[in-house]
Write an enzyme that holds these catalytic residues in place. Structure first.
Site, PDB file in Angstrom:
ATOM      1  N   LYS A 209      -4.316  -2.667  -9.990  1.00 49.51           N
ATOM      2  CA  LYS A 209      -4.897  -3.460  -8.902  1.00 49.51           C
ATOM      3  C   LYS A 209      -6.342  -3.025  -8.636  1.00 49.51           C
ATOM      4  CE  LYS A 209      -3.024  -3.219  -4.570  1.00 49.51           C
ATOM      5  NZ  LYS A 209      -4.039  -3.020  -3.516  1.00 49.51           N
ATOM      6  N   SER A 210      -6.558  -1.728  -8.502  1.00 49.38           N
ATOM      7  CA  SER A 210      -7.910  -1.241  -8.191  1.00 49.38           C
ATOM      8  C   SER A 210      -8.903  -1.642  -9.283  1.00 49.38           C
ATOM      9  CB  SER A 210      -7.895   0.287  -8.079  1.00 49.38           C
ATOM     10  OG  SER A 210      -7.158   0.674  -6.957  1.00 49.38           O
TER      11      SER A 210
ATOM     12  N   GLY B 190      -7.527  -4.765   1.607  1.00 52.03           N
ATOM     13  CA  GLY B 190      -8.568  -3.851   2.068  1.00 52.03           C
ATOM     14  C   GLY B 190      -9.627  -3.619   1.005  1.00 52.03           C
TER      15      GLY B 190
ATOM     16  N   ARG C 102      -6.905  -3.329  10.718  1.00 52.03           N
ATOM     17  CA  ARG C 102      -7.266  -2.084  10.010  1.00 52.03           C
ATOM     18  C   ARG C 102      -8.722  -1.694  10.287  1.00 52.03           C
ATOM     19  NH1 ARG C 102      -5.157  -2.496   3.967  1.00 52.03           N
ATOM     20  NH2 ARG C 102      -5.812  -0.305   4.006  1.00 52.03           N
TER      21      ARG C 102
ATOM     22  N   GLN D  39     -12.313   3.304  -1.041  1.00 49.08           N
ATOM     23  CA  GLN D  39     -12.892   2.040  -0.560  1.00 49.08           C
ATOM     24  C   GLN D  39     -14.219   2.293   0.144  1.00 49.08           C
ATOM     25  OE1 GLN D  39      -9.776   0.073   1.645  1.00 49.08           O
ATOM     26  NE2 GLN D  39      -8.575  -0.317  -0.203  1.00 49.08           N
TER      27      GLN D  39
ATOM     28  N   ASP E 284      -0.966   6.046  -2.409  1.00 47.85           N
ATOM     29  CA  ASP E 284      -0.141   4.831  -2.336  1.00 47.85           C
ATOM     30  C   ASP E 284       1.305   5.075  -2.768  1.00 47.85           C
ATOM     31  OD1 ASP E 284      -2.297   3.377  -1.414  1.00 47.85           O
ATOM     32  OD2 ASP E 284      -2.882   2.668  -3.401  1.00 47.85           O
TER      33      ASP E 284
ATOM     34  N   ARG F 217       2.437   3.412   7.404  1.00 47.76           N
ATOM     35  CA  ARG F 217       3.480   3.723   6.417  1.00 47.76           C
ATOM     36  C   ARG F 217       4.305   4.948   6.784  1.00 47.76           C
ATOM     37  NH1 ARG F 217       0.264   1.977   0.850  1.00 47.76           N
ATOM     38  NH2 ARG F 217       0.738  -0.239   1.080  1.00 47.76           N
TER      39      ARG F 217
ATOM     40  N   ARG G 206       4.374  -2.077  -0.633  1.00 47.69           N
ATOM     41  CA  ARG G 206       4.881  -0.789  -1.124  1.00 47.69           C
ATOM     42  C   ARG G 206       6.091  -0.307  -0.310  1.00 47.69           C
ATOM     43  NH1 ARG G 206       1.345  -0.195  -5.136  1.00 47.69           N
ATOM     44  NH2 ARG G 206      -0.855  -0.562  -4.657  1.00 47.69           N
TER      45      ARG G 206
END
Ligand code: S3P
Length: 432
Positions: free
Chosen positions: A23-24, A96, A124, A173, A320, A351, A393
């Site tokens: 994904k990143s 994000g 967020r 990020q 993650d 989370r 997740r």
């Protein structure tokens, strides 16, 4: 898929599993290719909601993205200064990474833009990116005194100026947003993190010809005139998606699976190190390079796990994976202590709270602390109705716990489409 999915107990996992693209790296490939002048073929792109949010934002900024057969895309940009003013508010959805990285790029543009996102992203923290960008000269206004989406970016008075920024938290990020803005800035930009977070932006900037200097956890970048794109980028499989199978196979007796073509960038392999410390049976073979990213095939067999204590520099390397690591810990002998993980409170959901609350419903012996989790061996897991909090997740970690025990019903399961659309179908193959 419906509002609730039932996950059945699984028999041993066997055979080969191909996990989807990272994904990143998928996000970054579209962004940097979209800032180049020549077309880039992106192979093994992750066709999942988060990365498609990046595609639609880049298209709104004038970048051409064509889908080819399979998991391939061709991205054609108009050069580093070739983005155009979007004619509507950009929507980063649940992502994000889309929002924060694009904020770095858009902060430096000579046009107006605005961003929103879904309910999770609108809650967020954005101040962590807005602050350093404002220090560089960006003009960003956001709800709740500059902290939350929606936000707007006005053209800066002149070019941005490079800064020397010491980040209060390890976050790829934030680091990436500042570095991407730094490409457009006068002078040099330096970002220093308390611990190393994932470095895919740095590796990909180098692939696109932008020179970087690294010194410990500091990265320095000079303003860039133009990027030079590779003809193709091959995205490795996502180790964060592989993590669900690493844990499932480790805790379900009779398992032996091979996960092919998984990215093993050392800033992401904390899960391999910690499962190894817990006694997992994991072998890497066929180690090779995919551009500047290392990849391997990973074979994992069922093993008896021990509890572990983790804190500090390892946390960003598995940030993650903590929800599914908590599942491994419930099946281990001895207590597991996770601390230094307060960043989990500002992910797609809180989370730490979600893991403690939902795994307790399954009979897990798990408590949240201020900055982590205490997890004791939980031999009496039962089936229960659990909630995903619309967090991909959390949903997948619950599914692994259910598959390894007495099954589980997951409310709001569709969120797996954020990062792993075929996850439940793959898990169903192993129904006991
Ligand atoms: C990501 C960075 C991490 C991670 C997220 C993806 C990225 O977030 O949790 O899933 O691609 O840069 P933070 O940078 O906020 O830690």
């Amino acid at each position: 898929m419906g509002a609730v999915i039932r996950i059945e107990p699984a028999a041993g996992l066997t055979g080969n599993i191909v996990v989807p693209g990272d994904k990143s790296i998928s996000h970054r490939s579209i962004m940097l290719a979209g800032l180049a002048k020549t077309p880039v073929l992106v192979k093994n792109f992750l066709f999942a909601q988060d990365c498609l949010s990046t595609v639609s934002c880049m298209q709104a900024l004038g970048v051409k993205v064509e889908q080819k057969a399979g998991h391939e895309l061709v991205v054609t940009g108009n050069g580093l200064r070739g983005l155009v003013e979007p004619d509507n508010i950009l929507d980063a959805g649940n992502s994000g990474t889309t929002l924060r990285l694009l904020l770095g790029i858009l902060a430096a543009q000579p046009f107006f833009s605005a961003f929103t996102g879904d309910a999770s992203l609108r809650s967020r923290p954005m101040g962590r990116v807005i602050k350093p960008l404002a220090d560089m000269g960006a003009v960003i206004a956001a709800r709740r005194k500059g902290r939350l989406l929606p936000l707007s970016i006005a053209p800066a008075a002149g070019r941005l100026t490079g800064i020397d920024y010491h980040m209060p938290m390890a976050s790829a990020q934030v680091k990436s947003a500042v570095l991407l803005a730094g490409m457009f800035a006068d002078g040099t930009t330096t970002v220093t993190e308390p611990y190393a977070s994932r470095d895919h932006t740095e590796r990909m900037l180098e692939t696109f010809g932008a020179g970087l200097e690294k010194n410990g956890t500091a990265v320095r970048l000079r303003g860039v005139a133009e990027l030079s794109a590779p003809a193709a980028i091959e995205v490795p499989g996502d180790i964060s998606s592989a993590a669900f199978w690493l844990v499932a196979a480790s805790i379900i007796p009779g398992s032996k699976v091979t996960l092919s073509n998984v990215g093993i960038n050392p800033t992401r392999t904390g899960i391999l190190d910690v499962l190894g410390q817990m006694g997992a049976d994991i072998q890497l073979t066929n180690e090779r390079w995919s551009g500047r990213e290392p990849v391997a095939d990973i074979t994992v067999k069922h093993a008896r796990l021990q509890g572990v204590s983790i804190d500090g520099a390892i946390i960003p390397r598995l940030v993650d994976e903590i929800p599914v690591l908590a599942v491994a810990a419930m099946f281990a002998a001895g207590r597991t202590i996770i601390s230094g993980a307060e960043e989990l409170r500002v992910k797609e959901t809180d989370r730490l709270k979600a893991v403690a609350t939902e795994f307790t419903k399954l009979g897990g012996l798990i408590t949240e602390t201020k900055d982590g989790l205490l997890i004791d061996p939980s031999p009496n897991l039962r089936s229960a109705v659990c909630y995903s909090y619309h967090d991909h997740r959390i949903a997948m970690a619950l599914a692994v716990a259910g598959a390894a025990a007495q099954g589980v019903e997951i409310e709001q399961p569709d969120c797996v489409a954020i990062s792993y659309p075929g996850f439940y179908a793959q898990l169903n193959r192993f129904n006991g």
